[in-house]
Design an enzyme around this catalytic site. Structure first.
Site, short mmCIF file in Angstrom:
data_model
loop_
_atom_site.label_atom_id
_atom_site.label_comp_id
_atom_site.label_asym_id
_atom_site.label_seq_id
_atom_site.Cartn_x
_atom_site.Cartn_y
_atom_site.Cartn_z
N GLU A 55 0.40 78.69 -8.24
CA GLU A 55 0.75 77.29 -8.45
C GLU A 55 2.26 77.08 -8.58
OE1 GLU A 55 -3.37 77.94 -10.14
OE2 GLU A 55 -1.43 78.92 -10.40
N HIS A 62 29.16 89.53 -17.49
CA HIS A 62 28.27 88.54 -16.88
C HIS A 62 28.71 87.11 -17.14
CE1 HIS A 62 24.59 86.42 -15.78
NE2 HIS A 62 24.58 85.88 -16.99
N HIS A 114 -9.26 73.83 -19.40
CA HIS A 114 -9.11 73.07 -18.16
C HIS A 114 -8.99 71.57 -18.39
CE1 HIS A 114 -10.05 76.86 -16.34
NE2 HIS A 114 -10.29 76.37 -15.14
N HIS A 139 31.08 82.35 -15.44
CA HIS A 139 30.41 83.60 -15.06
C HIS A 139 31.22 84.30 -13.98
CE1 HIS A 139 27.14 81.47 -17.07
NE2 HIS A 139 26.46 82.61 -17.12
#
Length: 709
Positions: free
Chosen positions: A444, A286, A508, A49
């Site tokens: 989270e 890139h 859940h 890169h």
């Protein structure tokens, strides 16, 4: 905004600008040399890169030569500035500066190992934490900036805990390099929002704004006003228009970031990806080498011989040569400061040096309860009974939750929240930077990625714990994986870990998630079956200095079993009830451990003798000797094993011949009703085991061919 040092700038900023003026005559040659070096390093093996590293060259000169405080010959110097390359694919940017500034391990020969087949290469395709000068492993975009927020939080907490007037034993700055992609990934945006809320003025993010991603230009997918977004998130914003050449402007911006007093700083630096190449400013620059003819043309345009490769002249070497000596002065001055601090504040000084060494108090196990109430107790509550006394008395623990404090039982009496000291919330939950309880909000993924940064600040100086429902660790899985990859000690407290959690239903109720974490290398996934096993899980997690752990606990109350042992947890599996004449082994796990004992008792009434195993951790069991594993399971003696766990059975075929498991998503019912719906009743399970034994006896089933019962 205009670039200029604020009135609060340290003297270091003025001396940096004076040095810039002194050395500015060499800037052009240094930049041209660096860019040609990057082109050669990628062209050597035809990959890599190059574009971003070339475009960021001036940023690197400003940072490594003039602004950042570090010690190349003492790379683990505790009070060093931390640098995170969140756009990790541009790793040659970092590797090349590590070499030029004098890191001993990054020899020129090692630098040229980039994209080679050398197994001892120090230049992997993304930065990796185990190499000198690399603070965290970055790869998945957005992880690095979240790690940087954790590193900055660690500095704030340690400084608020230990610094005294005239004795700033911790005052380092965190620098994070990002690209366009880190500003699109959700985890990066979660972390940016949280850093702004916390007012982490010791964090500076440098945005390589080249407006290119793999698919094309950024406006293909993103047309927002990023400066307005960052200001709205609580950041100061500085613009640098000529990021390819304006080293003085970059130094001013970086020093302004270091001198910030109220907010984290976002420096928006305009660069050109692949500057000077035939594909400059395009997505092609890139992730691919430019090609031999293109590199030759670049060298001619920059005054280099196209037939010479990896040219770093003496002028460029001399430009960086005093940095190791400067670094060693920082190290010696800091050590002297700590010595003087310890004389003036002996108790604090000794505590500080113990933290620097990553040591817990020698008697920490004395804080673990040795007995528990006999009444049925949810293992999430057991977890709180065990850990909270340690968290209260041992400042190495920083405890966080993703907006589930009432559910995860991680609050200890007198806890102080980690917050900006001037914050005054509507709910009157306030704190300061010395606090060790972190409200992450509903973030989270960022919680676990930030915790990796807290853990990476220095080995075991801070032991972060996170907490949420087990199902939500699916949101956090990429960061949990990165912690395991980096051998970071982070303890994840996952509650509500079975269908027994009840009415919230299949969204859940985790069915498949344990299989992911049991398969993940260098991660301990532990399901304790009662309070005693939960104590064993915590002891094991705290002793696992180079491994993250998930302690997986129940929402609902569990029987407290007289046979369980905390030392058995450390072995992964152990015998709860032995019987020399057993014809079946029942494996109980976690919240369903008592089911195995109940089924064994029921089978006994039918004349079937069963032995019972508790199996809290497959990974820990695999670490035991062959002899121990055989004697625990006894499959080598022809005794089949049946595992009882309402999860997907994947993986249990290594240890069991059959399973009372689940292959579908859960169901929205109260916990006991959910167990009944899926057949987890003693009589039903005992009948299934009996039928399995009948099938074996009749030859309809074969040991070793896993059967779902």
């Amino acid at each position: 905004m205009a670039i200029g040092l604020s009135n609060g700038a340290a003297n270091g900023g003025k001396s940096s600008l004076a040095l810039v003026e002194k050395l500015s005559k060499d800037h052009d040659l240094v930049l041209r040399t660096f860019r040609m070096l990057i082109a050669d390093l990628c062209q050597q093996f035809g990959g890599g890169h190059p574009g971003g590293a070339i475009g960021m060259a001036a940023i690197g000169v400003a940072l490594w030569r003039y602004v950042m405080r570090y010690a190349p010959h003492t790379p683990d110097y505790f009070n060093r500035d931390r640098f995170v390359l969140s756009n990790g694919h541009t790793c040659l940017f970092q590797y090349s500066f590590l070499h030029l500034t004098g890191y001993k391990a990054m020899t020129f020969d090692q630098l040229k190992s980039y994209h080679s087949d050398r197994v001892d290469a120090l230049c992997p395709g993304h930065p990796e934490i185990e190499h000198e000068g690399i603070e965290v492993t970055t790869g998945p975009l957005g992880q690095g900036i979240a790690n940087a927020v954790g590193l900055a939080m660690a500095t704030k907490n340690l400084a608020a805990t230990f610094n005294k007037p005239g004795y700033d034993v911790v005052n380092n700055h965190t620098w994070c390099m990002i690209g366009d992609a880190c500003l699109q990934e959700g985890v990066g945006l979660e972390a940016i929002s949280f850093a702004g809320h916390l007012k982490l003025n010791n964090l500076t993010v440098i945005y390589d704004n080249n407006q290119i991603t793999c698919d094309g230009s950024v406006d293909l997918t993103n047309t927002e006003d990023i400066n307005a977004k960052m200001r709205a998130s609580g950041w100061d914003v500085i613009d640098v228009e000529d990021g390819c050449y304006d080293i003085e402007g970059l130094v001013k911006a970086l020093e302004q970031g270091r001198a910030a007093t109220e907010k984290p700083t976002f420096i928006n630096v305009r660069t050109v990806i692949g500057l000077g190449s035939h594909v400059a400013g395009t997505a092609t620059a890139h992730g691919a080498a430019f090609g031999v003819p293109n590199v030759a043309d670049m060298k001619k345009a920059n005054g280099f011989n196209p037939d010479e490769h990896f040219v770093v002249g003496e002028t460029v070497r001399e430009f960086f040569q005093d940095l190791p000596e400067r670094g060693q002065s920082l190290v010696q001055n800091w050590k002297q400061l700590v010595d003087e601090y310890t004389v003036k504040y002996p108790e604090l000084g000794n505590q500080f040096q113990q933290r620097v060494r990553g040591e817990l108090p020698s008697n920490w196990k004395d804080l673990v309860p040795t007995s528990f109430p006999d009444k049925p107790t949810a293992s999430r509550a057991s977890s709180g009974l065990i850990f909270n006394p340690m968290a209260k008395d041992i400042p190495s623990f920083m405890v966080g939750t993703a907006d589930l404090s009432p559910s995860v039982n991680m609050i200890w009496p007198g806890k102080v929240d980690f917050q900006h000291p001037d914050l005054r919330t509507t709910c009157n939950i306030n704190g300061n930077y010395s606090g060790r309880y972190i409200h992450y909000g509903i973030r989270e993924h960022a919680m676990c990625a930030i915790s990796n940064g807290l853990a990476a600040y220095a080995p075991n100086t801070i032991i972060p714990t996170t907490s949420s429902f087990f199902m939500f660790y699916l949101y956090a899985a990429p960061a949990v994986r990165m912690g395991a990859l980096q051998h970071l000690q982070v303890i994840h407290c996952a509650t509500h870990d079975s269908i027994g959690m009840g009415e919230d239903g299949p969204t859940h109720q985790p069915i498949e998630l344990a299989a992911l974490y049991r398969a993940m290398p260098n991660l301990l996934y532990i399901r304790p079956g009662d309070s005693e096993e939960t104590a064993g899980a915590w002891i094991t997690a705290i002793e696992a200095k180079k491994t993250p752990t998930i302690i997986s606990t129940s929402r609902h109350a569990l029987p407290q079993l007289k046979q369980t042992r905390r030392d058995g947890v450390a072995k992964g599996a152990y015998v709860l009830e032995e019987a020399d004449n057993a014809i079946i082994t029942l494996i109980g796990v976690g919240a369903e451990l008592s089911f195995a004992l109940d089924v064994a008792e029921q089978l006994k009434s039918k004349g079937i003798v069963a032995r019972v195993i508790s199996f809290p951790s497959q990974r820990l069991f695999e670490q035991q000797s062959v002899e121990y594993r055989r004697e625990t399971l006894r499959r080598h003696k022809g005794i089949p094993a049946v595992v009882i766990e309402p999860y997907a059975p994947n993986g249990w075929e290594r240890y069991a011949d059959a399973g009372i498991s689940i292959r579908r998503f859960g169901h929205s019912l109260p916990g006991k009703a959910a167990y009944k719906f899926f057949g987890y009743e003693t009589g039903v399970m005992a009948d299934k085991v009996t039928q399995y034994l009948d099938g074996l006896a009749k030859g309809e089933l074969v040991k070793g061919e896993f059967v779902d019962l």
